[in-house]
Design a protein around this motif. Structure first.
Motif, PDB file in Angstrom:
ATOM      1  N   SER A  12       0.827  -1.206   0.000  1.00 52.15           N
ATOM      2  CA  SER A  12       0.000   0.000   0.000  1.00 52.15           C
ATOM      3  C   SER A  12       0.855   1.247   0.000  1.00 52.15           C
ATOM      4  O   SER A  12       0.348   2.356  -0.108  1.00 52.15           O
ATOM      5  N   ASN A  13       2.158   1.130   0.125  1.00 56.18           N
ATOM      6  CA  ASN A  13       3.020   2.295   0.044  1.00 56.18           C
ATOM      7  C   ASN A  13       3.335   2.626  -1.404  1.00 56.18           C
ATOM      8  O   ASN A  13       3.920   3.655  -1.706  1.00 56.18           O
ATOM      9  N   ASN A  14       2.915   1.759  -2.350  1.00 54.08           N
ATOM     10  CA  ASN A  14       3.247   1.929  -3.746  1.00 54.08           C
ATOM     11  C   ASN A  14       2.422   3.066  -4.336  1.00 54.08           C
ATOM     12  O   ASN A  14       1.196   2.985  -4.396  1.00 54.08           O
ATOM     13  N   LEU A  15       3.096   4.116  -4.782  1.00 55.47           N
ATOM     14  CA  LEU A  15       2.402   5.303  -5.277  1.00 55.47           C
ATOM     15  C   LEU A  15       1.601   5.018  -6.543  1.00 55.47           C
ATOM     16  O   LEU A  15       0.478   5.491  -6.703  1.00 55.47           O
ATOM     17  N   ALA A  18      -1.581   3.449  -5.643  1.00 51.47           N
ATOM     18  CA  ALA A  18      -2.518   4.416  -5.063  1.00 51.47           C
ATOM     19  C   ALA A  18      -3.169   5.252  -6.163  1.00 51.47           C
ATOM     20  O   ALA A  18      -4.378   5.515  -6.118  1.00 51.47           O
ATOM     21  N   ARG A  19      -2.376   5.635  -7.164  1.00 49.07           N
ATOM     22  CA  ARG A  19      -2.928   6.430  -8.276  1.00 49.07           C
ATOM     23  C   ARG A  19      -3.983   5.629  -9.032  1.00 49.07           C
ATOM     24  O   ARG A  19      -5.032   6.136  -9.397  1.00 49.07           O
TER      25      ARG A  19
END
Lengths: 76, 338
Positions: A12-15, A18-19
């Motif tokens: 979930s830290n993957n940008l 998230a986009r």
């Protein structure tokens, strides 16, 4: 039972993830929704109109049932 | 604020917006709306055929569009093609991998497909003098849980790798990959107009996809465990799901929400499979407790049960003409009821 192997979880830290998630939510948020009363009424109407064509609901006369075992004829 | 923080905030805002929009159209629920509808008759079906032939657990079955032939898959390493009217086996297809989880009949009747822990979907031609493998669709990185033919040239698959895929049978390659689930995909159902499909997964979500642009259009929440079974309602405006949370649910696509839950306090077994009668009024749901329960889809009441299997009901199917329901079980038998 075949065990369900757990999937690879995207961090979930993957940008980028998230986009993509935000983009997906934008698509889902933008749809037009109809009222549940109308949705229900349409489903009820569909069932009502098609009930007479539904063999499992109406029952199948033995003479028209391809799965009914035909009794052997005895010639007396 | 960093972009990550911004994204998280926007995601939360969008989720709240979606929930509010669903609430805004929730002016009634299906059970109330259907309170004036006459109850479905008590459904008592008899076993008309007991199909013996498999030597191990049956995992899947699928009707041919001719309403007569059907294919079943068992971990005895075989697909069997049955003539349901006579009860005879028409064909046996030995599988390279016996760990099969799904099978499918092409609408044309020319092809069948199977797949499972080999991560592949194998397509067979039934019409050549000897049954031949025509393609091995190999690209998923997880087990194949479900396959469905759109035609003799396109197949849709659902996989434990969390994706679904549309394949070109001429090239054997994936044309489109449907990415959005975060859990193993367990089932799929094609819309009547063949422009979209829905999938159910171990992330407890059902998703609606546009077949041609590959986009997830809608996500349906509510289940609290794996969705094992899914089917479009005839007419195409609703879907029915079955889950390890022991319930089935109806979601309406245009209202974008759950309309009704089919549950019973006495039922504490997961739903493995489901099929609908021709008008959609009856739901035949197979459970881990060896039964297939029959639900009135409009009123949410149980109206019958198919008992007779000696192990879990793993698959159910109603042919296009609606003349019967078939159940397949871990007890190695298929039963035909009407």
């Amino acid at each position: 039972m075949v065990s369900k192997m757990s999937s690879k979880m995207v961090g979930s830290n993957n940008l980028a993830h998230a986009r993509r998630m935000v983009q997906q939510l934008r698509v889902e948020a933008s749809i037009e929704r109809i009222k549940v009363s109308k949705a229900s009424a349409d489903l009820m109407r569909y069932c009502g109109e098609n009930a007479k064509y539904d063999p499992l609901l109406m029952g199948i006369p033995a003479s028209e049932n391809p799965f009914k075992d035909k009794k052997p004829c005895t010639i007396l | 604020m960093g972009e990550m923080e911004q994204m998280k905030k926007e995601a939360e805002a969008l989720k709240t917006q979606i929930e509010a929009a669903r609430k805004a159209v929730h002016d009634t629920d299906m059970a109330s709306a259907a309170s004036g509808v006459a109850p479905a008759p008590r459904v008592q079906l008899k076993t008309r055929r007991n199909l013996k032939g498999h030597l191990a657990k049956i995992y899947a079955m699928h009707w041919s569009t001719d309403n007569r032939l059907m294919v079943s898959a068992s971990q005895d390493g075989k697909l069997l093609i049955w003539d349901s009217h006579s009860g005879n086996k028409v064909n046996a297809v030995p599988l390279k991998s016996s760990w099969v989880m799904t099978c499918a009949y092409a609408p044309s009747g020319n092809l069948v497909a199977s797949g499972g822990l080999d991560n592949m979907c194998t397509v067979y031609n039934l019409k050549t003098p000897v049954i031949k493998t025509v393609k091995e669709l190999d690209a998923h990185t997880g087990y194949l849980s479900c396959a469905r033919f759109l035609s003799d040239t396109e197949v849709l698959t659902a996989s434990g790798d969390t994706t679904c895929a549309l394949w070109d049978l001429e090239t054997g390659k994936q044309k489109t990959v449907f990415l959005n689930h975060v859990g193993d995909c367990m089932c799929l159902s094609l819309s009547p107009d063949m422009n979209s499909f829905v999938s159910g997964a171990c992330d407890s979500l059902a998703k609606l996809w546009d077949i041609r642009d590959g986009q997830c259009k809608q996500t349906f929440l509510g289940h609290t465990s794996d969705i094992n079974a899914i089917s479009f309602y005839p007419g195409g405006n609703a879907i029915i799901t079955g889950s390890d949370d022991c319930t089935c649910k109806m979601y309406d696509l245009r209202a974008d929400q759950e309309l009704i839950t089919y549950q019973d306090a006495a039922l504490n077994s997961g739903v493995t499979s489901l099929a609908l009668s021709m008008s959609g009024r009856l739901i035949f749901a197979g459970y881990d407790d060896f039964n297939c329960n029959i639900w009135d889809s409009l009123k949410g009441e149980k109206v019958g049960v198919l008992s007779g299997h000696d192990n879990r009901v793993s698959c159910t199917g109603v042919p296009p003409d609606g003349m019967c329901v078939c159940t397949g079980s871990w007890d190695s038998f298929l039963k035909i009821w009407n």
